[in-house]
Scaffold this motif. Structure first.
Motif, PDB file in Angstrom:
ATOM      1  N   ARG A   1      58.247  99.539  38.487  1.00  0.00           N
ATOM      2  CA  ARG A   1      58.992  98.833  37.416  1.00  0.00           C
ATOM      3  C   ARG A   1      58.035  97.991  36.585  1.00  0.00           C
ATOM      4  N   LEU A   2      57.117  97.312  37.281  1.00  0.00           N
ATOM      5  CA  LEU A   2      56.152  96.438  36.594  1.00  0.00           C
ATOM      6  C   LEU A   2      55.215  97.269  35.705  1.00  0.00           C
TER       7      LEU A   2
ATOM      8  N   ILE B   1      54.851  97.069  31.711  1.00  0.00           N
ATOM      9  CA  ILE B   1      53.560  96.765  31.052  1.00  0.00           C
ATOM     10  C   ILE B   1      53.190  97.892  30.076  1.00  0.00           C
ATOM     11  N   SER B   2      53.330  99.144  30.533  1.00  0.00           N
ATOM     12  CA  SER B   2      52.945 100.264  29.649  1.00  0.00           C
ATOM     13  C   SER B   2      53.853 100.314  28.418  1.00  0.00           C
ATOM     14  N   THR B   3      55.158  99.995  28.602  1.00  0.00           N
ATOM     15  CA  THR B   3      56.077  99.969  27.450  1.00  0.00           C
ATOM     16  C   THR B   3      55.619  98.923  26.430  1.00  0.00           C
ATOM     17  N   LEU B   4      55.245  97.738  26.946  1.00  0.00           N
ATOM     18  CA  LEU B   4      54.815  96.667  26.045  1.00  0.00           C
ATOM     19  C   LEU B   4      53.512  97.030  25.329  1.00  0.00           C
ATOM     20  N   ILE B   5      52.576  97.651  26.069  1.00  0.00           N
ATOM     21  CA  ILE B   5      51.285  98.021  25.452  1.00  0.00           C
ATOM     22  C   ILE B   5      51.515  99.074  24.363  1.00  0.00           C
ATOM     23  N   VAL B   6      52.319 100.113  24.707  1.00  0.00           N
ATOM     24  CA  VAL B   6      52.587 101.177  23.726  1.00  0.00           C
ATOM     25  C   VAL B   6      53.290 100.582  22.499  1.00  0.00           C
TER      26      VAL B   6
END
Lengths: 165, 97
Positions: free
Chosen positions: A121-122, A126-131
């Motif tokens: 989940r973390l 994080i990857s969603t926010l970076i993308v």
């Protein structure tokens, strides 16, 4: 080139932004589940949903990015526009059906339901926010480039407006 | 807004057929798209060949876009048809039980 701010263009632009905010606020209040949020409870015809989906993707990246790539890199830029589309076929033919079967609408939700792990989940968050961040940067730059000829505002104003929204 | 169990789907017997159809279409498109990429990598000048008033790159590239749209419509139509077919079958079975 020098552009003069156009009051009417700014008024129409602001009216459009306010209308979008009001509609979003009204429907967000009526949304109770992720099914309602992502697919309007499954009550919308696929063709209408498709148009909404296309509207989502007709962004600065598509309009300015692909056109700019073709203008700058010529034929190599054209290849990008085709590759962009090929990705959709993978999503439709390979990813959509398993996601539907799981009753999930996002990769993060699907991974969560499959593995039920805090770490995943973390990482997904994080990857969603970076993308999203790397997607937002060209959108902001694109908006900055657009507001100068359209509204006559300086480049930084467009960047700030999109960043704030 | 919760992200818990989002939707409840009925037991869908059309799933294996839809997966098979999706994979068939995916690999078909992959071959056509692969052809486009291979030409661009191996012999890019071939893409400049005239086809009428256009060149091969434009014809092949726009064909990829149109084929993608047609395949998507066929997939949607066939998936709906399969779902309806198996749902009708299930309803009939329930009726005669």
């Amino acid at each position: 080139m020098k552009y003069i701010p156009s009051p009417w263009a700014i008024i129409i632009f602001l009216a459009f932004v306010i209308a979008v905010f009001v509609i979003s606020y009204y429907f967000a209040k009526r949304t109770r589940s992720s099914e309602g949020y992502f697919v309007a409870g499954g009550n919308i015809h696929w063709s209408v949903n498709g148009i909404a989906f296309a509207g989502d993707y007709l962004s600065a990246a598509s309009f300015l990015g692909i056109c700019g790539l073709i203008a700058v890199a010529g034929y190599d830029g054209f290849l990008y526009s085709i590759g962009y589309l090929a990705g959709w076929m993978v999503a439709l033919f390979v990813v959509a059906e398993p996601l539907k079967r799981m009753g999930k609408f996002t990769f993060a939700d699907a991974l969560d339901s499959k593995f039920n792990s805090k770490g995943i989940r973390l990482i997904a968050a994080i990857s969603t926010l970076i993308v999203s961040m790397f997607y937002l940067i060209p959108q902001m730059v694109g908006a900055g480039s657009l507001v100068t000829p359209l509204l006559g505002l300086p480049h930084w104003a467009g960047v700030l407006m999109v960043g704030t929204i | 807004m919760g992200h818990g169990p989002a939707t409840k789907w009925d037991d869908d017997k059309s799933i294996p057929h839809k997966i098979k159809l999706g994979l068939w279409m995916f690999f078909s498109y992959l071959i056509i798209y692969g052809g486009f990429i291979v030409i661009n990598v191996v012999d890019p000048k071939l893409m400049g060949t005239d086809i009428g008033s256009l060149n091969l790159a434009i014809v092949y590239g726009f064909s990829l876009i149109i084929i993608a749209l047609i395949l998507a419509l066929i997939y949607n139509h066939q998936s709906n048809k399969l779902e309806r077919k198996y749902k009708d079958k299930q309803d009939d079975e329930k009726k005669y039980k």
